[in-house]
Design a protein around this motif. Structure first.
Motif: not given
Length: 282
Positions: A26-30
């Motif tokens: 899971t990664h984050a927007v940006g």
């Protein structure tokens, strides 16, 4: 029973053929992440001269992701390109795939990861600080007003102004956000003025917008002193941020509600000086 086993077998084959796996990260927007294969000595020994092609697909696994979904921050194809940097621009589920072709170019191997890109790691942080952006806490938050000890004009009742500072930063996946604009709404002491020396920052009546390249900004909050008995005339100064967002090619993405706790910093307390009258002569 035989029919059930047959259906199960066909389903298993279908899943293998499609390349369906459990979500891998899971990664984050940006956020920016490096993907790689064949690291270490094995790459040097067995893979030199091979050609790699990196690609990103949308949640169906077949539709190529677009320029509003992600961006390759490094070269994504070529000889010995066994790693690539990807910045995520939009929330959703994506597949990162790499194809490696051997030196002869005849045979290939494909690998694939499933990535959930979430807005949950976008995080605005607000701190009570000094003018250089260093956090102020504990006893350092309670101080005399800026006119304390100064000579007050004996002809007027102007006790001057005080200024205190708050530092605001934006991150995504724990990484300082510098690849796009960001902003937030704010509220502070009635009658106070909010300014900053950081170029390009726009301070409106209730909104602040920060340009690309700046992840941290220190704001000066200035207000009129209120002389009189202390603590009755002390000033408690807060700086509350809300509705924070970052801007990417995929549009604006708002801060998740689970990260709002650090949007309200500790408050400065500005102690009042006595409201000494003008000097008269009998």
């Amino acid at each position: 029973m035989k029919r059930l086993l047959k259906i199960t077998f066909v389903l298993a084959i279908s899943l293998i053929a499609f390349g369906t796996y459990a979500q891998d990260a899971t990664h984050a927007v940006g956020s920016l992440h490096k993907f790689k294969v064949n690291g270490g000595a094995s790459h040097l020994a067995d893979h030199v001269g091979n050609t790699y092609t990196w690609a990103v697909y949308q949640s169906d696994g077949t539709t190529p992701a677009t320029a509003t979904d992600f961006v390759f921050a490094t070269t994504e194809t070529g000889v010995d390109v066994n790693m690539v940097d990807i910045r995520w621009l939009k929330a959703g589920t994506f597949f990162v795939e790499v194809t490696e072709a051997n030196g002869a170019g005849a045979c290939t191997t494909l690998r694939r990861l499933e990535i959930l890109v979430s807005a949950g790691a976008i995080d605005l942080l607000v701190l009570a600080s000094n003018d250089s952006g260093t956090e102020v806490s504990g006893a350092g938050l309670t101080t005399c007003n800026d006119s304390s000890g100064a000579i007050i004009d004996n002809a007027t009742s102007n006790f001057g102004n005080s200024a205190r500072y708050f530092t605001v930063s934006m991150s995504t996946d724990g990484q300082a956000w510098t690849s796009g604009e960001w902003g937030f709404d704010f509220a502070t002491l009635a009658g106070a003025t909010v300014t900053t020396t950081t170029a390009g920052v726009t301070v409106g009546a209730t909104t602040i917008n920060v340009p690309t390249g700046e992840s941290t900004v220190t704001f000066k909050v200035e207000f009129a002193n209120t002389p009189g008995p202390s603590p009755a005339n002390d000033i408690t100064l807060g700086f509350v941020a809300s509705n924070a967002f970052i801007t990417t090619a995929g549009g604006n993405t708002s801060e998740d509600g689970t990260n709002l706790a650090n949007n309200t910093p500790a408050q400065h307390v500005i102690k009042a000086s006595p409201n000494t009258s003008v000097i008269t002569i009998d």
